[in-house]
Design an enzyme around this catalytic site. Structure first.
Site, PDB file in Angstrom:
ATOM      1  N   ARG A   1       0.960  -1.266  -0.071  1.00  9.42           N
ATOM      2  CA  ARG A   1       0.150  -0.073  -0.009  1.00  9.42           C
ATOM      3  C   ARG A   1       0.852   1.258   0.036  1.00  9.42           C
ATOM      4  O   ARG A   1       1.628   1.349   0.974  1.00  9.42           O
ATOM      5  CB  ARG A   1      -0.820   0.082   1.314  1.00  9.42           C
ATOM      6  CG  ARG A   1      -1.837   1.251   1.375  1.00  9.42           C
ATOM      7  CD  ARG A   1      -2.589   0.992   2.612  1.00  9.42           C
ATOM      8  NE  ARG A   1      -3.645   2.028   2.979  1.00  9.42           N
ATOM      9  CZ  ARG A   1      -4.854   2.199   2.519  1.00  9.42           C
ATOM     10  NH1 ARG A   1      -5.340   1.178   1.678  1.00  9.42           N
ATOM     11  NH2 ARG A   1      -5.741   3.155   2.769  1.00  9.42           N
TER      12      ARG A   1
ATOM     13  N   CYS B   1     -16.161   3.498   0.317  1.00  5.33           N
ATOM     14  CA  CYS B   1     -14.943   2.290   0.695  1.00  5.33           C
ATOM     15  C   CYS B   1     -14.595   2.701   1.979  1.00  5.33           C
ATOM     16  O   CYS B   1     -13.899   1.922   2.538  1.00  5.33           O
ATOM     17  CB  CYS B   1     -13.884   2.464  -0.466  1.00  5.33           C
ATOM     18  SG  CYS B   1     -13.338   4.158  -0.529  1.00  5.33           S
TER      19      CYS B   1
ATOM     20  N   HIS C   1      -7.147   1.457  -6.817  1.00  2.84           N
ATOM     21  CA  HIS C   1      -7.336   0.573  -5.649  1.00  2.84           C
ATOM     22  C   HIS C   1      -8.245  -0.605  -6.046  1.00  2.84           C
ATOM     23  O   HIS C   1      -9.364  -0.737  -5.638  1.00  2.84           O
ATOM     24  CB  HIS C   1      -8.151   1.369  -4.826  1.00  2.84           C
ATOM     25  CG  HIS C   1      -8.215   1.036  -3.271  1.00  2.84           C
ATOM     26  ND1 HIS C   1      -7.638  -0.243  -2.901  1.00  2.84           N
ATOM     27  CD2 HIS C   1      -8.724   1.553  -2.103  1.00  2.84           C
ATOM     28  CE1 HIS C   1      -7.671  -0.431  -1.596  1.00  2.84           C
ATOM     29  NE2 HIS C   1      -8.473   0.691  -1.178  1.00  2.84           N
TER      30      HIS C   1
ATOM     31  N   GLN D   1     -10.302  -2.943  -3.573  1.00  2.00           N
ATOM     32  CA  GLN D   1     -11.244  -2.236  -3.138  1.00  2.00           C
ATOM     33  C   GLN D   1     -12.523  -2.857  -4.032  1.00  2.00           C
ATOM     34  O   GLN D   1     -13.687  -2.898  -3.778  1.00  2.00           O
ATOM     35  CB  GLN D   1     -10.998  -0.858  -2.864  1.00  2.00           C
ATOM     36  CG  GLN D   1     -12.604   0.009  -2.544  1.00  2.00           C
ATOM     37  CD  GLN D   1     -13.077  -0.599  -1.122  1.00  2.00           C
ATOM     38  OE1 GLN D   1     -12.430  -0.598  -0.137  1.00  2.00           O
ATOM     39  NE2 GLN D   1     -14.450  -0.886  -1.256  1.00  2.00           N
TER      40      GLN D   1
ATOM     41  N   ARG E   1     -14.446  -6.816   1.953  1.00  2.00           N
ATOM     42  CA  ARG E   1     -13.006  -6.680   1.843  1.00  2.00           C
ATOM     43  C   ARG E   1     -12.402  -8.055   2.337  1.00  2.00           C
ATOM     44  O   ARG E   1     -11.356  -8.487   1.482  1.00  2.00           O
ATOM     45  CB  ARG E   1     -12.554  -5.476   2.663  1.00  2.00           C
ATOM     46  CG  ARG E   1     -12.612  -4.092   2.155  1.00  2.00           C
ATOM     47  CD  ARG E   1     -12.383  -3.776   0.657  1.00  2.00           C
ATOM     48  NE  ARG E   1     -10.731  -3.863   0.886  1.00  2.00           N
ATOM     49  CZ  ARG E   1      -9.792  -3.062   1.202  1.00  2.00           C
ATOM     50  NH1 ARG E   1     -10.514  -1.779   1.712  1.00  2.00           N
ATOM     51  NH2 ARG E   1      -8.438  -2.952   0.980  1.00  2.00           N
TER      52      ARG E   1
ATOM     53  N   ASP F   1     -16.583   8.809  -2.441  1.00  2.00           N
ATOM     54  CA  ASP F   1     -15.072   8.472  -1.355  1.00  2.00           C
ATOM     55  C   ASP F   1     -14.923   9.869  -0.841  1.00  2.00           C
ATOM     56  O   ASP F   1     -15.436  10.872  -0.928  1.00  2.00           O
ATOM     57  CB  ASP F   1     -14.319   8.211  -2.415  1.00  2.00           C
ATOM     58  CG  ASP F   1     -12.908   7.597  -1.607  1.00  2.00           C
ATOM     59  OD1 ASP F   1     -13.114   7.345  -0.338  1.00  2.00           O
ATOM     60  OD2 ASP F   1     -11.974   7.489  -2.039  1.00  2.00           O
TER      61      ASP F   1
END
Length: 305
Positions: A106, A264, A133, A136, A292, A224
């Site tokens: 990440r 998310c 991402h 996700q 997830r 988001d």
């Protein structure tokens, strides 16, 4: 002579065909439903998790997935790695891939993930970068699949910042054939490379500055955070710019009555979404967060199969 198998990295949805993504998605769904037993898939295997950006859901869901699949994890934070002290990404990849069975990173820098994968002899998983991402999005697609079944018939609306998560939604729209209506301010549009890519693929993706028009008739409304890590200095200006894109009860009412709200997380309540929407009956954010875990299982099972 033993045949050398190709290393199966998971870096970006754009790199996969629909069949592979569907296999990963269904693997996660079946594991969640108890229809597939992945409990010994990673027995004897170690997954290295490298975090150059803070994480809650990503770390806990991945670490739990690995352990529930019979594997073990090693976690490296920025202070633990030589990457921040001058060692090249290539050298790091060459060494770490001799210790572990997969590397998950990440980071702020997508090029770092690409270089890590280039020199790694084990699968590399993109846990988030400034470009995309993808882990996700597998969770998001599982959530859509649970609620609606066939993804290709759906209309998804995005209202907010044109960020890395949106890039992955654009990739997913092209791969699965659903309609994606994007509403962003002119100053915060998705990257031109992402726009060019969906145009080249002939994806049913449109971009507007009008959030009401984008959300009209949608099956899912997605947003988001407005201020991502690294954008803090622009906080006040960004909030003012993005206010018309807040997902509130009025905006949700423009979508179908059966529409779901997706985020998310973490959410900044009162900024990109109101409490009434996030906590309301149409919110799928908590199922999305749970997924997830199952998305990670599907990804790891594919990478290490």
């Amino acid at each position: 002579m033993t045949e050398v198998q190709e290393v199966k990295h998971f870096l970006d949805l754009a790199e996969f065909d629909k069949d592979i993504l569907t296999k990963i998605l269904i693997s996660g769904v079946q594991s969640k439903l108890g229809e597939a037993d992945l409990s010994s898939t990673l027995t004897g295997k170690t997954v290295l998790m490298m975090f150059e950006k803070p994480s809650t859901r990503t770390r806990v869901s991945l670490e739990t997935a690995v352990k529930q699949m019979g594997g073990q994890t090693v976690v490296l934070n920025p202070a633990d790695s030589q990457l921040g002290r001058g060692e090249s990404v290539a050298d790091t990849a060459r060494v770490l891939s001799r210790y572990v069975d997969a590397i998950a990173l990440r980071t702020h820098d997508h090029d770092k993930i690409l270089e890590l994968a280039k020199f790694s002899s084990v699968p590399v998983v993109n846990l988030l970068s400034n470009w995309s991402h993808p882990t996700q999005l597998i969770a998001d697609l599982i959530t859509l699949y649970e609620r609606f079944g066939d993804l290709s018939s759906l209309k998804v609306a995005w209202s907010g910042d044109g960020n890395n998560v949106l890039h992955s939604w654009m990739h997913a729209a092209a791969k699965f054939g659903f309609e994606l209506q994007i509403a962003c301010p002119e100053e915060r549009m998705p990257d031109v490379a992402a726009v060019s890519w969906v145009r080249e693929k002939g994806a049913n993706v449109s971009i507007t500055n009008d959030s009401t028009a984008a959300v009209a008739g949608a099956d899912a409304v997605v947003t988001d955070v407005w201020i991502s890590m690294g954008d803090e200095q622009q906080g006040g200006a960004l909030q003012k710019m993005l206010q018309p894109y807040r997902v509130d009860e009025n905006l949700m009412s423009k979508a179908k009555p059966t529409a779901i709200f997706m985020h998310c997380l973490p959410a900044k309540r009162g900024q990109e979404v109101t409490d009434a929407v996030l906590d309301g009956q149409q919110s799928a954010a908590w199922d999305e967060a749970e997924n997830r875990l199952h998305a990670n299982k599907g990804i790891l099972a594919w990478c290490l199969s």
